[in-house]
Design a protein around this motif. Structure first.
Motif, PDB file in Angstrom:
ATOM      1  N   PRO C 333     -18.831  93.304 -11.362  1.00 55.47           N
ATOM      2  CA  PRO C 333     -17.588  94.089 -11.426  1.00 55.47           C
ATOM      3  C   PRO C 333     -17.713  95.430 -10.721  1.00 55.47           C
ATOM      4  N   PHE C 334     -18.954  95.923 -10.570  1.00 60.34           N
ATOM      5  CA  PHE C 334     -19.131  97.248  -9.989  1.00 60.34           C
ATOM      6  C   PHE C 334     -19.506  97.173  -8.513  1.00 60.34           C
ATOM      7  N   LEU C 335     -20.014  96.013  -8.092  1.00 60.30           N
ATOM      8  CA  LEU C 335     -20.347  95.860  -6.678  1.00 60.30           C
ATOM      9  C   LEU C 335     -19.119  95.458  -5.865  1.00 60.30           C
ATOM     10  N   ASP C 336     -18.159  94.811  -6.537  1.00 57.99           N
ATOM     11  CA  ASP C 336     -16.913  94.445  -5.865  1.00 57.99           C
ATOM     12  C   ASP C 336     -16.018  95.678  -5.861  1.00 57.99           C
ATOM     13  N   LYS C 337     -15.910  96.328  -4.675  1.00 59.71           N
ATOM     14  CA  LYS C 337     -15.224  97.614  -4.601  1.00 59.71           C
ATOM     15  C   LYS C 337     -13.718  97.473  -4.392  1.00 59.71           C
ATOM     16  N   SER C 338     -13.260  96.263  -4.143  1.00 62.87           N
ATOM     17  CA  SER C 338     -11.838  96.093  -3.857  1.00 62.87           C
ATOM     18  C   SER C 338     -11.018  96.096  -5.141  1.00 62.87           C
ATOM     19  N   PRO C 339      -9.854  96.735  -5.118  1.00 61.96           N
ATOM     20  CA  PRO C 339      -9.012  96.731  -6.317  1.00 61.96           C
ATOM     21  C   PRO C 339      -8.227  95.430  -6.463  1.00 61.96           C
ATOM     22  N   ASN C 340      -8.298  94.560  -5.468  1.00 64.12           N
ATOM     23  CA  ASN C 340      -7.508  93.327  -5.517  1.00 64.12           C
ATOM     24  C   ASN C 340      -7.946  92.397  -6.633  1.00 64.12           C
ATOM     25  N   VAL C 341      -7.000  91.968  -7.457  1.00 63.93           N
ATOM     26  CA  VAL C 341      -7.261  90.846  -8.366  1.00 63.93           C
ATOM     27  C   VAL C 341      -6.477  89.683  -7.793  1.00 63.93           C
ATOM     28  N   ALA C 342      -7.182  88.812  -7.077  1.00 64.02           N
ATOM     29  CA  ALA C 342      -6.500  87.703  -6.397  1.00 64.02           C
ATOM     30  C   ALA C 342      -7.502  86.604  -6.129  1.00 64.02           C
ATOM     31  N   PRO C 343      -7.012  85.395  -5.911  1.00 64.70           N
ATOM     32  CA  PRO C 343      -7.946  84.328  -5.579  1.00 64.70           C
ATOM     33  C   PRO C 343      -8.694  84.649  -4.289  1.00 64.70           C
ATOM     34  N   ALA C 344      -9.933  84.196  -4.200  1.00 58.03           N
ATOM     35  CA  ALA C 344     -10.771  84.525  -3.052  1.00 58.03           C
ATOM     36  C   ALA C 344     -10.111  84.111  -1.740  1.00 58.03           C
ATOM     37  N   SER C 345      -9.305  83.045  -1.777  1.00 56.93           N
ATOM     38  CA  SER C 345      -8.702  82.550  -0.545  1.00 56.93           C
ATOM     39  C   SER C 345      -7.807  83.586   0.124  1.00 56.93           C
ATOM     40  N   ARG C 346      -7.315  84.568  -0.678  1.00 55.59           N
ATOM     41  CA  ARG C 346      -6.418  85.585  -0.078  1.00 55.59           C
ATOM     42  C   ARG C 346      -7.148  86.883   0.184  1.00 55.59           C
ATOM     43  N   ARG C 347      -8.475  86.872   0.062  1.00 60.56           N
ATOM     44  CA  ARG C 347      -9.167  88.164   0.119  1.00 60.56           C
ATOM     45  C   ARG C 347     -10.031  88.340   1.359  1.00 60.56           C
ATOM     46  N   GLY C 348      -9.663  87.723   2.492  1.00 62.58           N
ATOM     47  CA  GLY C 348     -10.368  87.961   3.754  1.00 62.58           C
ATOM     48  C   GLY C 348     -11.835  87.567   3.691  1.00 62.58           C
ATOM     49  N   THR C 349     -12.702  88.529   4.025  1.00 64.43           N
ATOM     50  CA  THR C 349     -14.133  88.230   4.130  1.00 64.43           C
ATOM     51  C   THR C 349     -14.709  87.744   2.803  1.00 64.43           C
ATOM     52  N   PHE C 350     -14.155  88.223   1.718  1.00 68.02           N
ATOM     53  CA  PHE C 350     -14.671  87.816   0.402  1.00 68.02           C
ATOM     54  C   PHE C 350     -14.625  86.299   0.225  1.00 68.02           C
ATOM     55  N   LYS C 351     -13.639  85.681   0.865  1.00 70.55           N
ATOM     56  CA  LYS C 351     -13.516  84.224   0.795  1.00 70.55           C
ATOM     57  C   LYS C 351     -14.821  83.569   1.283  1.00 70.55           C
ATOM     58  N   TYR C 352     -15.316  84.090   2.443  1.00 68.07           N
ATOM     59  CA  TYR C 352     -16.542  83.502   2.988  1.00 68.07           C
ATOM     60  C   TYR C 352     -17.724  83.825   2.107  1.00 68.07           C
ATOM     61  N   TRP C 353     -17.704  85.047   1.573  1.00 65.52           N
ATOM     62  CA  TRP C 353     -18.794  85.456   0.673  1.00 65.52           C
ATOM     63  C   TRP C 353     -18.885  84.479  -0.508  1.00 65.52           C
ATOM     64  N   PHE C 354     -17.734  84.150  -1.087  1.00 58.76           N
ATOM     65  CA  PHE C 354     -17.715  83.268  -2.253  1.00 58.76           C
ATOM     66  C   PHE C 354     -18.308  81.904  -1.936  1.00 58.76           C
ATOM     67  N   TRP C 355     -17.798  81.282  -0.883  1.00 57.11           N
ATOM     68  CA  TRP C 355     -18.272  79.916  -0.597  1.00 57.11           C
ATOM     69  C   TRP C 355     -19.721  79.911  -0.155  1.00 57.11           C
ATOM     70  N   LEU C 356     -20.130  80.963   0.570  1.00 59.92           N
ATOM     71  CA  LEU C 356     -21.514  81.060   1.004  1.00 59.92           C
ATOM     72  C   LEU C 356     -22.438  81.183  -0.217  1.00 59.92           C
ATOM     73  N   LEU C 357     -22.015  81.999  -1.177  1.00 60.44           N
ATOM     74  CA  LEU C 357     -22.829  82.170  -2.385  1.00 60.44           C
ATOM     75  C   LEU C 357     -22.976  80.832  -3.115  1.00 60.44           C
ATOM     76  N   LEU C 358     -21.873  80.101  -3.238  1.00 69.15           N
ATOM     77  CA  LEU C 358     -21.906  78.821  -3.944  1.00 69.15           C
ATOM     78  C   LEU C 358     -22.838  77.841  -3.236  1.00 69.15           C
ATOM     79  N   VAL C 359     -22.658  77.709  -1.926  1.00 69.00           N
ATOM     80  CA  VAL C 359     -23.492  76.759  -1.180  1.00 69.00           C
ATOM     81  C   VAL C 359     -24.946  77.199  -1.214  1.00 69.00           C
ATOM     82  N   ASP C 360     -25.165  78.496  -1.077  1.00 63.78           N
ATOM     83  CA  ASP C 360     -26.536  79.009  -1.079  1.00 63.78           C
ATOM     84  C   ASP C 360     -27.231  78.703  -2.405  1.00 63.78           C
TER      85      ASP C 360
END
Lengths: 174, 309, 404
Positions: C333-360
């Motif tokens: 919660p503290f490393l995610d600096k964006s105020p957006n509360v939204a699904p990752a698919s609408r959050r630009g680069t974060f979308k890639y971060w999410f899927w990369l983390l899962l696959v990794d």
């Protein structure tokens, strides 16, 4: 309103079915509490009576309880009443007392007095004769005869043999 | 249908992870060994037709009964298990049911050259040790014919329908204890009334195990739970040829027929996975219950959500 | 003392004394859940059910289990599996639920990460959930010791050795944890205590806390929309159910939960009866032997990713990386600096971060099981570095995120 009743009905059906599953789980739980097969298999004790000495009390363990086995002397047999003889386990010519050695008052183990041919309970002073019949209160009834079966001179405790059934029919065993 | 798409994603990643840590990882860790169906192709087929009656004679004159008992033919073991193990390292089997538990090719090869049939040359002749069972050199006639006769004799006296337990005892039980079935290498452990008798029996088992340990290099494991720890496939291929899965092991090839192998496995499952039939039958009932549970839950949900959407 | 009137029904009698009507209203009927959710929102209920299964099956196992190094293995594999009626069922249910519970926890966690359900007042939900994850891990590990098989013993040996903390060589600490030089009777007894008493108590307290943290910020929804719960609840109660954005916890949400639970139970019981080896490692059916390590040892699947972060590095850096992996999720919660509360698919680069983390993490999991040699070691090392890199990059990625 039709919707309402359908909703309530489905809720009840679902709840009932879930409760049925709960009952199934309770059945399994009940079976899990049952004594284990190894416990039940260990519920039989075999004792060879041929080596018994007259007027010497033998105590065997059966299902965790003490079993009194007393070979009576011919004098004792001659003196005893019909009622007492009815409780004897007879092997050949020998008469035996076989009973669970727990006072029927509160479950203490009475001690045998060979000189008096009787049992005295240390807890509350109850007495039994050599056939296990209560002679002095507080014990309300004779000591209990366990299910037994005779195989030659061996007695198997825990199994109901013809001699035991006969005693039961005669009303000697409650 | 968005929910189904989401479900698809969840299922995909779950299965991917499962595939990686189970089937794939295990295929890397344990190379797959296929069973040959207990055909023993490396051993020559029997060329002669054996005669059981002649075989009985040959069996006696070949001296087999010097070490082996044949209870079925009224010949008790010449030594008790401990004395036998002291001389040979292991108690030689009673041959009453050898004809139905062991493959005939294997038996013939064993009589001619035990070490080779058992695949233990690396522990004996190659190490300068003599295998305790001598090879059969014939009793004067055609050796192949004599061997075929002995095999025919053994087959004639063997029970056709050995029980799973008997198959285990003959094929495995002289080296492997199975304490969940009360089995020791010297036989079933009796019930003792007196501690002293029990300790004496246990001392005999320990003594036997010492001989066995000296003979094989280590004590063969208790097989009580092997059906769960190794699994059916491993046990089957291991029995067929131990060297395939554990190169250099002192365990000999067992030489059982495919049918006897199934019986041995059944016995191991009876001991180590005793409730497997109950598991399946309870499983089917639970599944039926749950399908109805799911249908009712769905109908309940529909009845409530109709007015929400 | 309060004044009591004669009650006309059992419900009324209880209500006078316990206020059950109020309780039901506050905790169930007027506990409002957004309507805009999917089945992933039912994972909490699935977890509660699984925890219940673990608790009940555990109680029956506890009736026959013997925490003694000489008896433990036989009490499980002989007494429970062969003698006790349905003992095999409790054991299989317990073992499979212990494994499957982590699958659901991971789904629950990644749902939270995907929809941003750890921000703007929901930080404590995330943190209490992570505390539950850690406690469940300890519970799983301590339970794994109890059958006293080969995997129990060697996992106990290896994991407790981690506490020597590499070059610090705190062997005294390791011995203190074990109560012995190697895992032995004292070790088994204390892990038994942890497994059946202390950790379950902590878990139950944390579950209470986790529920409590949900109350004020409410459950998130599929679009991260901020809902005025009071206004929407009013609409619902006025009968405008279709317009309202909220539903009752009971029975609206509950009925959907139960349907998801039923699908989960079908999957779970299929595993219990027909496909249990993945949760009951065959090697653990060999009794513990302190003089023989099994040729392949590995943790249960749910620990593999963090185990793999430890493995490819030299001893000390490995431990640091491992420690990093254990705690870093808490900081989300503290490393995610964006105020957006939204699904990752609408959050630009974060979308890639999410899927990369899962696959990794899946790659780490698989490599953690494979023997540490050749290409697997290399892949494992890359994946471990990527894992650390992803977390280091997170604040930078999210800082510049456009508002949605």
């Amino acid at each position: 309103m039709a919707d309402n009743s359908r909703r309530d009905f489905m809720g009840k059906v679902f709840g009932g079915w879930a409760a049925l599953g709960g009952l199934g789980a309770l059945y399994a739980a009940k079976k899990t509490w049952d004594p284990l097969p190894s416990v039940k298999a260990a519920g039989f004790t075999r004792v060879d009576l041929s080596a018994a000495e007259p007027n010497v009390l033998n105590v065997e363990k059966w299902r965790g309880k003490p079993i009194f086995i007393l070979k009576k002397t011919p004098e004792m047999v001659a003196k005893q009443s019909k009622e007492e003889t009815a409780r004897d386990v007879i092997v050949g010519k020998d008469h035996f007392l076989v009973c669970i050695g727990l006072c029927t008052h509160l479950g203490c183990i009475p001690a045998y007095r060979p000189d008096k041919h009787d049992f005295k309970c240390a807890c509350h002073g109850g007495e039994f004769d050599a056939s296990g019949i209560n002679t002095l209160p507080p014990p309300p009834s004779p000591m209990v005869i366990p299910p037994f079966k005779l195989e030659g001179t061996t007695i198997v405790l825990g199994e109901e043999g013809p001699e035991y059934k006969k005693m039961k029919e005669a009303g000697v065993i409650a | 249908m968005k929910e189904l798409k989401i479900l698809g994603v969840v299922v995909f990643f779950t299965l991917l992870t499962y595939w990686g840590v189970e089937p794939y990882a295990h295929s890397v860790m344990h190379p797959h060994v296929e069973s040959d169906g207990f055909k023993y192709d490396d051993l020559p087929a029997l060329t002669k037709k054996g005669d059981a009656q002649r075989g009985a004679q040959t069996f006696l004159s070949a001296g087999c009964t010097g070490c082996h008992g044949v209870k079925a033919a009224g010949m008790p073991a010449p030594m008790d298990p401990n004395a036998a193990a002291a001389s040979f390292g292991v108690n030689p089997p009673d041959l009453s049911n050898a004809g139905s538990v062991y493959d005939e090719k294997f038996l013939a090869a064993l009589i001619k050259n035990p070490e080779h049939a058992l695949m233990v040359e690396h522990k004996f002749s190659k190490m300068g040790r003599a295998y305790p069972m001598p090879a059969f050199y014939g009793v004067g006639g055609d050796k192949d014919q004599e061997v075929a006769d002995i095999v025919a004799y053994l087959k004639s006296i063997a029970k056709k329908d050995v029980t799973p337990k008997e198959a285990y005892e003959l094929a495995c039980g002289r080296c492997h204890a199975m304490h969940y079935d009360n089995w020791t290498q010297i036989g079933e452990k009796p019930k003792f009334k007196h501690k002293k008798d029990e300790l004496l029996f246990e001392a005999k088992v320990l003594e036997y195990q010492d001989h066995l340990t000296k003979y094989l290099g280590k004590l063969p494991p208790d097989l009580s739970m092997y059906i769960r720890s190794r699994g059916e496939h491993y046990l089957k291929t291991f029995m067929e040829n131990p060297q395939n899965l554990l190169h250099g092991t002192a365990m000999p090839r067992v030489g059982v027929t495919a049918e006897a192998a199934e019986k041995v496995l059944e016995h191991m499952a009876d001991v180590g996975d005793a409730k497997r039939h109950e598991r399946t039958s309870v499983g089917v009932k639970v599944m039926i219950y749950l399908f109805i549970f799911a249908i009712l839950a769905y109908l309940w949900k529909q009845s409530l959500w109709r007015e929400l959407h | 003392m309060a004044h009591f009137e004669k009650a006309n029904s059992l419900e009324e009698w209880l209500d006078q004394r316990l206020a059950i009507k109020t309780l039901r209203r506050v905790l169930a009927e007027e506990y409002w859940i957004p309507k805009n959710i999917n089945f992933l929102w039912a994972m909490g209920m699935v977890l509660a059910v699984t925890f219940g299964i673990l608790l009940v099956s555990g109680i029956f196992l506890l009736m026959y289990y013997q925490p003694n190094v000489k008896l433990a293995f036989d009490s499980v594999n002989y007494t429970i599996m062969k003698e006790v009626e349905f003992g095999w069922l409790w054991r299989h249910m317990h073992a499979v639920a212990a494994s499957v519970v982590f699958l659901i926890i991971y789904i629950h966690m990644f749902t939270g990460i995907y929809y941003g359900s750890y921000k703007k007042g929901r930080e404590l939900i995330w943190i209490s959930g992570m505390l539950l994850f850690v406690t469940f891990s300890a519970e799983a590990f301590s339970g794994y010791m109890l059958p006293w098989g080969q995997m129990s013993y060697w996992a106990g040996m290896v994991i407790t050795n981690l506490f020597s903390l590499g070059s610090l060589e705190l062997n005294g600490l390791v011995e203190w944890i074990r109560g012995d030089y190697v895992p032995g009777q004292a070790f088994l007894d204390r892990f038994f205590m942890l497994h059946v008493l202390l950790l379950p108590l902590v878990i139950m307290a944390l579950i209470g806390l986790h529920f409590g943290t949900l109350r004020i910020p409410h459950v998130n929804n599929q679009d991260g929309e901020e809902i005025d719960f009071d206004a929407e609840a009013k609409k619902y109660l006025e009968g405008k159910k279709k317009e309202s954005k909220v539903i009752r916890f009971a029975n609206d949400f509950m009925s959907k939960d139960m349907f998801v639970v039923s699908i989960f139970l079908i999957f779970y019981f299929y595993l219990v009866f027909w496909h249990f080896d993945f949760a009951m490692d065959p090697i653990n059916f060999d009794p513990a032997d302190g003089l023989k390590t099994p040729p392949h040892i590995y943790p249960e699947w749910y620990f593999l990713w963090s185990y793999e972060i430890l493995r490819p590095f030299p001893k000390d850096p490995g431990l640091v990386a491992f420690g990093f992996a254990q705690v870093i999720f808490f900081a989300l919660p503290f490393l995610d600096k964006s105020p957006n509360v939204a699904p990752a698919s609408r959050r630009g680069t974060f979308k890639y971060w999410f899927w990369l983390l899962l696959v990794d993490m899946i790659v780490l999991t698989v490599m953690g099981k494979l023997p540490p040699q050749g290409i697997y070691s290399t892949i494992g090392l890359v994946a471990a570095v990527v894992f650390i890199g992803l977390w280091v990059a997170l604040p930078f990625i999210t800082k510049n995120e456009k508002a949605v």
